[in-house]
Design a protein around this motif. Structure first.
Motif, mmCIF file in Angstrom:
data_model
loop_
_atom_site.group_PDB
_atom_site.id
_atom_site.type_symbol
_atom_site.label_atom_id
_atom_site.label_comp_id
_atom_site.label_asym_id
_atom_site.label_seq_id
_atom_site.Cartn_x
_atom_site.Cartn_y
_atom_site.Cartn_z
ATOM 1 N N TYR A 11 0.872 -1.172 0.000
ATOM 2 C CA TYR A 11 0.000 0.000 0.000
ATOM 3 C C TYR A 11 0.908 1.220 0.000
ATOM 4 C CZ TYR A 11 -4.311 2.559 0.668
ATOM 5 O OH TYR A 11 -5.405 3.369 0.473
ATOM 6 N N TYR A 13 0.979 5.748 -0.400
ATOM 7 C CA TYR A 13 0.322 7.053 -0.520
ATOM 8 C C TYR A 13 1.175 7.908 -1.440
ATOM 9 C CZ TYR A 13 -2.553 5.832 3.485
ATOM 10 O OH TYR A 13 -3.442 5.216 4.331
ATOM 11 N N ASP A 16 -0.764 14.515 -3.746
ATOM 12 C CA ASP A 16 -1.870 15.107 -4.488
ATOM 13 C C ASP A 16 -1.448 16.504 -4.938
ATOM 14 O OD1 ASP A 16 -4.437 15.357 -5.503
ATOM 15 O OD2 ASP A 16 -5.264 16.071 -3.615
ATOM 16 N N ALA A 43 -7.822 3.768 -6.595
ATOM 17 C CA ALA A 43 -7.190 4.750 -5.708
ATOM 18 C C ALA A 43 -8.243 5.328 -4.768
ATOM 19 C CB ALA A 43 -6.560 5.868 -6.542
ATOM 20 N N TRP A 45 -9.039 8.753 -1.969
ATOM 21 C CA TRP A 45 -8.658 10.125 -1.646
ATOM 22 C C TRP A 45 -9.615 10.656 -0.605
ATOM 23 C CZ3 TRP A 45 -11.156 14.887 -2.162
ATOM 24 C CH2 TRP A 45 -10.352 16.029 -2.114
ATOM 25 N N TYR A 49 -7.147 15.029 4.870
ATOM 26 C CA TYR A 49 -6.439 13.936 5.524
ATOM 27 C C TYR A 49 -4.975 14.329 5.706
ATOM 28 C CZ TYR A 49 -4.289 9.426 6.311
ATOM 29 O OH TYR A 49 -3.575 8.396 6.841
ATOM 30 N N ASN A 50 -4.369 13.883 6.788
ATOM 31 C CA ASN A 50 -2.946 14.088 7.034
ATOM 32 C C ASN A 50 -2.560 15.563 7.003
ATOM 33 O OD1 ASN A 50 -0.356 13.332 7.605
ATOM 34 N ND2 ASN A 50 0.154 12.719 5.528
ATOM 35 N N ASN A 54 -3.768 15.530 1.860
ATOM 36 C CA ASN A 54 -4.689 14.831 0.954
ATOM 37 C C ASN A 54 -3.996 13.846 0.022
ATOM 38 O OD1 ASN A 54 -6.559 16.584 2.092
ATOM 39 N ND2 ASN A 54 -6.337 18.039 0.437
ATOM 40 N N PRO A 55 -3.214 12.918 0.577
ATOM 41 C CA PRO A 55 -2.546 11.985 -0.319
ATOM 42 C C PRO A 55 -3.531 11.031 -0.993
ATOM 43 C CG PRO A 55 -2.268 11.279 1.928
ATOM 44 C CD PRO A 55 -2.958 12.616 1.974
ATOM 45 N N ILE A 56 -3.100 10.506 -2.104
ATOM 46 C CA ILE A 56 -3.870 9.500 -2.837
ATOM 47 C C ILE A 56 -3.336 8.142 -2.385
ATOM 48 C CG2 ILE A 56 -4.398 8.570 -5.117
ATOM 49 C CD1 ILE A 56 -3.793 11.476 -6.179
ATOM 50 N N GLY A 57 -4.216 7.290 -1.894
ATOM 51 C CA GLY A 57 -3.811 5.972 -1.421
ATOM 52 C C GLY A 57 -4.168 4.888 -2.419
ATOM 53 N N SER A 77 4.780 10.848 -9.311
ATOM 54 C CA SER A 77 4.535 11.145 -7.898
ATOM 55 C C SER A 77 5.832 11.437 -7.169
ATOM 56 C CB SER A 77 3.826 9.969 -7.236
ATOM 57 O OG SER A 77 2.576 9.760 -7.853
#
Length: 81
Positions: A11, A13, A16, A43, A45, A49-50, A54-57, A77
Motif C-alpha cells: 500500500y 500514498y 496530491d 485509488a 482520496w 487527511y494528514n 490529501n494523499p492518494i492511497g 509522484s
C-alpha cells in the motif's frame, strides 16, 4: 515514498496536487484514478487527511508492480514529492 507491505503486494500514498475540496476530489486524483483503473487498481482520496496533504492511497497487487502505467504514476509522484 514508503510502501507498506501486504500479503499480496503493498500500500502506498502518493502526493496530491491540492486542487480538491470537501465536495470535489482533486484534478490529480481524477487523472491518476483513470490511469490506474485501466490496470485494475483503485485509488482512494480523502479531503483534509494528514494535515491537509490529501494523499492518494492505493493498494498495489504484486502482479501490477511492474506495469508501465503504474510505473509512470509512481515516477510522476516521486517528482512531485
Amino acid at each position: 515514498m514508503p510502501m507498506w507491505p501486504r500479503l499480496d503486494g503493498c500500500y502506498v500514498y502518493i502526493p496530491d496536487d491540492g486542487t480538491g475540496d470537501s465536495d470535489e476530489p482533486s484534478d490529480r486524483f481524477r487523472r491518476v484514478g483513470e490511469q490506474l483503473r485501466q490496470i485494475g487498481v483503485e485509488a482512494s482520496w480523502s479531503f483534509n487527511y494528514n494535515a491537509g496533504a490529501n494523499p492518494i492511497g492505493l493498494a498495489i497487487p504484486k502482479e501490477k508492480l511492474k506495469d508501465p502505467i503504474l510505473t509512470e504514476v509512481l515516477k510522476e509522484s516521486y517528482d512531485l514529492a
